[in-house]
Design a protein around this motif. Structure first.
Motif, short mmCIF file in Angstrom:
data_model
loop_
_atom_site.label_atom_id
_atom_site.label_comp_id
_atom_site.label_asym_id
_atom_site.label_seq_id
_atom_site.Cartn_x
_atom_site.Cartn_y
_atom_site.Cartn_z
N ILE A 1 30.52 50.46 34.27
CA ILE A 1 29.20 50.95 34.66
C ILE A 1 28.22 49.81 34.96
O ILE A 1 27.61 49.79 36.03
CB ILE A 1 28.63 51.90 33.58
N MET B 1 20.82 62.20 31.95
CA MET B 1 22.09 61.60 31.54
C MET B 1 22.85 61.09 32.76
O MET B 1 22.84 61.74 33.81
CB MET B 1 22.94 62.63 30.78
N ASN B 2 23.48 59.93 32.64
CA ASN B 2 24.25 59.35 33.73
C ASN B 2 25.36 60.29 34.17
O ASN B 2 26.08 60.86 33.35
CB ASN B 2 24.84 58.01 33.26
N ARG C 1 27.11 48.59 38.76
CA ARG C 1 25.73 49.11 38.92
C ARG C 1 25.71 50.64 39.02
O ARG C 1 25.00 51.23 39.84
CB ARG C 1 25.07 48.51 40.16
N LEU C 2 26.50 51.26 38.18
CA LEU C 2 26.59 52.72 38.21
C LEU C 2 25.61 53.38 37.25
O LEU C 2 25.58 54.60 37.15
CB LEU C 2 28.02 53.16 37.87
N ASN C 3 24.83 52.54 36.55
CA ASN C 3 23.85 53.10 35.62
C ASN C 3 22.72 53.80 36.37
O ASN C 3 21.99 54.61 35.80
CB ASN C 3 23.29 52.01 34.70
N VAL C 4 22.57 53.48 37.66
CA VAL C 4 21.59 54.18 38.50
C VAL C 4 22.35 54.90 39.59
O VAL C 4 22.89 54.27 40.51
CB VAL C 4 20.58 53.19 39.10
N PHE C 5 22.42 56.20 39.49
CA PHE C 5 23.17 57.00 40.46
C PHE C 5 22.25 58.07 41.03
O PHE C 5 21.44 58.66 40.32
CB PHE C 5 24.38 57.66 39.79
N LYS C 6 22.41 58.32 42.31
CA LYS C 6 21.69 59.45 42.91
C LYS C 6 22.52 60.01 44.07
O LYS C 6 23.28 59.30 44.72
CB LYS C 6 20.31 59.04 43.39
N ARG D 1 27.42 61.02 47.14
CA ARG D 1 26.55 59.95 46.62
C ARG D 1 25.67 59.38 47.72
O ARG D 1 25.99 59.46 48.90
CB ARG D 1 27.41 58.83 46.02
N SER E 1 35.67 54.34 40.35
CA SER E 1 34.45 53.65 40.80
C SER E 1 34.78 52.58 41.83
O SER E 1 33.94 52.25 42.68
CB SER E 1 33.72 53.02 39.61
#
Length: 352
Positions: free
Chosen positions: A339, A1-2, A343-348, A51, A141
């Motif tokens: 999102i 989940m994001n 481009r927050l759909n891919v977060f790490k 992040r 964000s």
């Protein structure tokens, strides 16, 4: 989940812990409120500070600049850059103690979130709603990408207390400092004049006059501002025209309840004119990324303004509809606009 969906869930389920009403804006005896603000702040700081450098549209650009400055001598800063020296000096001083960009991101996150949380703790009548709007409308964000301006906004947030306490010298000094981090902070200076106005028909007509004038001269104003813009601007979204409609609607609600707003606290008067200023500035930008960020200095106060507006509404049904309406709208804008555009759909995290 994001991770940001998880964040929204945390904000929603934890909201009951911050809803004990206060009799005074500066009441510091509510330990539940204080604990709530601290816990949420820690969560927001952790996500932002830990992040990976690939998260945030401009984070990599800041990373590259960090590596350049850490190898500079102090006098070279003024030779290499032509503005925003406050940020560069801040970065330079930091690199004398640590060459870790990750630690730098953590420090920036602490400054940004702490500054916002102090304002929420002092002035918001509903901290949980404030944080939900802060995340949902994209201000959180925004700080993941626009590091320089997010620091300038953080300083400007603290200048708010100098407006309501009528300390012009300290206000000008704070805004001046903010402008050394990002020159756009100078747009915040005129708001001190809100001390000389009340929320009434005359002030509303004045806002409309300034708005029409700004729209008429928008091309000249925008072209002038673009001359001073930097190359690191990217299309960072906070809702576009949908958010603008939200600002106009919010101003209308505040005007309708103007007597109650001003009777509760003069703080609300300043917040009202923050919304008015954002409404005036936003059409000038025409959503050009080089100037669109100008209204952030004002629009971020919607996170305090909306909770305070609904606080003064006595009708419980209208209050409930309003709070839920803004909450769901913030969630909708975040999922559909913030999102994907940021481009927050891919977060790490940095260790992943």
């Amino acid at each position: 989940m994001n991770i940001f969906v998880i964040l929204l869930i945390i904000l929603i389920i934890s909201s009951p812990f911050s809803r004990k009403p206060l009799n005074k804006f500066n009441d510091t005896t509510n330990e539940n409120r204080k604990t709530y603000v601290i816990v949420i702040s820690v969560v927001l700081i952790a996500i932002s500070g830990l992040r990976d450098i690939t998260v945030g549209i401009d984070t990599l650009n800041y990373y590259n600049e960090f590596n350049i400055i850490k190898n500079m001598q102090f006098e070279e800063i003024f030779q290499y850059y032509d503005k925003d020296y406050g940020y560069r000096i801040f970065q330079f001083v930091f690199t004398r103690y640590s060459d870790s960009f990750q630690l730098f991101l953590i420090v920036v996150a602490i400054i940004n979130i702490t500054s916002f949380s102090v304002i929420v703790y002092k002035y918001s009548k509903n901290p949980s709603l404030s944080y939900l709007l802060f995340v949902g409308f994209g201000f959180y964000s925004f700080g993941l990408s626009a590091i320089r301006q997010s620091l300038a906004i953080a300083i400007s947030l603290q200048a708010f207390s100098y407006i309501i306490n009528k300390k012009p010298i300290k206000f000008l000094a704070a805004v001046g400092l903010a402008s050394t981090f990002h020159f756009t902070a100078l747009i915040f200076m005129p708001i001190y004049l809100s001390n000389f106005f009340k929320i009434n028909k005359k002030s509303l007509f004045l806002v409309l006059f300034v708005l029409i004038s700004a729209i008429f001269f928008k091309d000249n104003i925008r072209n002038y501002i673009i001359q001073f813009s930097s190359a690191d601007y990217s299309a960072i979204e906070t809702g576009g025209y949908k958010f603008y409609f939200m600002l106009v609607f919010s101003l209308a609600i505040g005007f309708f309840y103007k007597n109650s707003l001003q009777r509760v606290s003069t703080i609300n008067r300043s917040l009202f004119f923050m919304m008015a200023a954002a409404i005036v500035i936003m059409p000038i930008t025409q959503f050009h990324p080089a100037v669109m960020r100008l209204y952030y200095y004002y629009s971020i106060f919607i996170t305090i303004y909306i909770p305070n507006v609904f606080y003064v509404i006595k009708d419980r049904f209208i209050k409930m509809i309003g709070i839920w309406g803004y909450s769901l709208t913030a969630i909708f804008l975040f999922v559909t606009n913030i999102i994907p555009v940021n481009r927050l759909n891919v977060f790490k995290f940095f260790w992943q």
